[in-house]
Design a protein around this motif. Sequence first.
Motif, short mmCIF file in Angstrom:
data_model
loop_
_atom_site.label_atom_id
_atom_site.label_comp_id
_atom_site.label_asym_id
_atom_site.label_seq_id
_atom_site.Cartn_x
_atom_site.Cartn_y
_atom_site.Cartn_z
N GLN A 1 -7.35 28.19 10.52
CA GLN A 1 -8.25 27.82 9.43
C GLN A 1 -9.44 27.01 9.98
O GLN A 1 -10.59 27.26 9.62
CB GLN A 1 -7.47 27.00 8.41
N ALA A 2 -9.16 26.06 10.88
CA ALA A 2 -10.21 25.21 11.45
C ALA A 2 -11.20 26.05 12.27
O ALA A 2 -12.42 25.87 12.14
CB ALA A 2 -9.59 24.12 12.31
N LEU A 3 -10.69 26.95 13.10
CA LEU A 3 -11.58 27.81 13.90
C LEU A 3 -12.46 28.68 13.01
O LEU A 3 -13.66 28.81 13.25
CB LEU A 3 -10.75 28.71 14.82
N LEU A 4 -11.86 29.26 12.02
CA LEU A 4 -12.58 30.15 11.11
C LEU A 4 -13.65 29.38 10.33
O LEU A 4 -14.79 29.83 10.22
CB LEU A 4 -11.59 30.82 10.16
N THR A 5 -13.30 28.22 9.81
CA THR A 5 -14.23 27.40 9.04
C THR A 5 -15.41 26.96 9.92
O THR A 5 -16.56 27.00 9.49
CB THR A 5 -13.51 26.17 8.45
N GLU A 6 -15.11 26.57 11.14
CA GLU A 6 -16.15 26.15 12.09
C GLU A 6 -17.12 27.30 12.39
O GLU A 6 -18.33 27.12 12.38
CB GLU A 6 -15.46 25.69 13.38
N GLU A 7 -16.58 28.48 12.62
CA GLU A 7 -17.42 29.64 12.93
C GLU A 7 -18.26 30.07 11.73
O GLU A 7 -19.44 30.41 11.87
CB GLU A 7 -16.53 30.80 13.39
N LEU A 8 -17.67 30.02 10.55
CA LEU A 8 -18.41 30.38 9.34
C LEU A 8 -19.52 29.39 9.03
O LEU A 8 -20.59 29.77 8.55
CB LEU A 8 -17.45 30.51 8.15
N ALA A 9 -19.30 28.11 9.33
CA ALA A 9 -20.32 27.08 9.08
C ALA A 9 -21.57 27.35 9.92
O ALA A 9 -22.70 27.20 9.44
CB ALA A 9 -19.77 25.69 9.37
N VAL A 10 -21.39 27.77 11.15
CA VAL A 10 -22.52 28.08 12.03
C VAL A 10 -23.25 29.31 11.51
O VAL A 10 -24.47 29.37 11.46
CB VAL A 10 -22.03 28.31 13.48
N ARG A 11 -22.47 30.30 11.09
CA ARG A 11 -23.04 31.57 10.63
C ARG A 11 -23.76 31.45 9.29
O ARG A 11 -24.75 32.10 9.05
CB ARG A 11 -21.89 32.58 10.53
N ASP A 12 -23.24 30.60 8.42
CA ASP A 12 -23.76 30.50 7.05
C ASP A 12 -24.60 29.25 6.83
O ASP A 12 -24.45 28.58 5.82
CB ASP A 12 -22.60 30.49 6.05
N PHE A 13 -25.49 28.92 7.75
CA PHE A 13 -26.33 27.74 7.61
C PHE A 13 -27.20 27.88 6.36
O PHE A 13 -28.05 28.75 6.28
CB PHE A 13 -27.21 27.56 8.85
N ALA A 14 -26.94 27.06 5.37
CA ALA A 14 -27.73 27.06 4.13
C ALA A 14 -27.74 25.63 3.59
O ALA A 14 -26.83 25.23 2.87
CB ALA A 14 -27.14 28.02 3.12
N PRO A 15 -28.78 24.87 3.92
CA PRO A 15 -28.84 23.48 3.45
C PRO A 15 -28.90 23.40 1.93
O PRO A 15 -29.45 24.28 1.27
CB PRO A 15 -30.15 22.96 4.05
N THR A 16 -28.32 22.34 1.39
CA THR A 16 -28.37 22.09 -0.05
C THR A 16 -29.60 21.26 -0.36
O THR A 16 -29.78 20.18 0.21
CB THR A 16 -27.10 21.37 -0.52
N LEU A 17 -30.46 21.76 -1.24
CA LEU A 17 -31.66 21.05 -1.64
C LEU A 17 -31.27 19.95 -2.62
O LEU A 17 -30.65 20.22 -3.64
CB LEU A 17 -32.65 22.03 -2.27
N LEU A 18 -31.61 18.70 -2.27
CA LEU A 18 -31.25 17.55 -3.09
C LEU A 18 -32.40 17.03 -3.94
O LEU A 18 -32.20 16.52 -5.04
CB LEU A 18 -30.73 16.41 -2.20
N LYS A 19 -33.62 17.12 -3.40
CA LYS A 19 -34.79 16.59 -4.11
C LYS A 19 -36.02 17.37 -3.67
O LYS A 19 -36.20 17.66 -2.49
CB LYS A 19 -34.96 15.10 -3.79
#
Length: 162
Positions: free
Chosen positions: A74-92
């Motif tokens: 789960q940790a490996l998969l989550t880490e790899e997906l985070a790199v692949r799915d870079f999408a910052p959250t707009l706060l302001k």
Amino acid sequence: MSSTSNTNTNSFELARDTFGRLVLTDAQGERHVGVTPVRAFPLSAPNEGVSLVGSEGRELVWVDRVDQLPAPTQALLTEELAVRDFAPTLLKLHGVSSFGVPSTWTVSTDRGDTSFVLKAEEDIRRLDGGALLIASAHGVQFRIPDTKALDRASRKLLERFL
């Protein structure tokens, strides 16, 4: 019979090799180097429906739910997906260069302050539950999970483009 297998927590193993690539060892013991995880529904169900695709572009394993995998996988998969799915959250939303397009937006995100160019109003996509996805001219996707959660000034600027 298909070569795709459904998730069984014992049906495959996932690890990294010395070059940092994901290596999948399937239920038959065959190693697949350079595996890429791909989310089926990255915005609406990010932890459900992940395909592990081999270097030839063929699905090797289907994962119904990431949270049902063993913790190391789960940790490996989550880490790899985070790199692949870079999408910052707009706060302001601090400001826009013009109310026409293209326009330069100055924003704060969960990754820091930045600015980007909005080429066309069609680059703002409405999602379920009041969420938005804004594509910059450089292809970076900025997420707004809930427009109502933005401050009043940000909402007022954003409404001019919706």
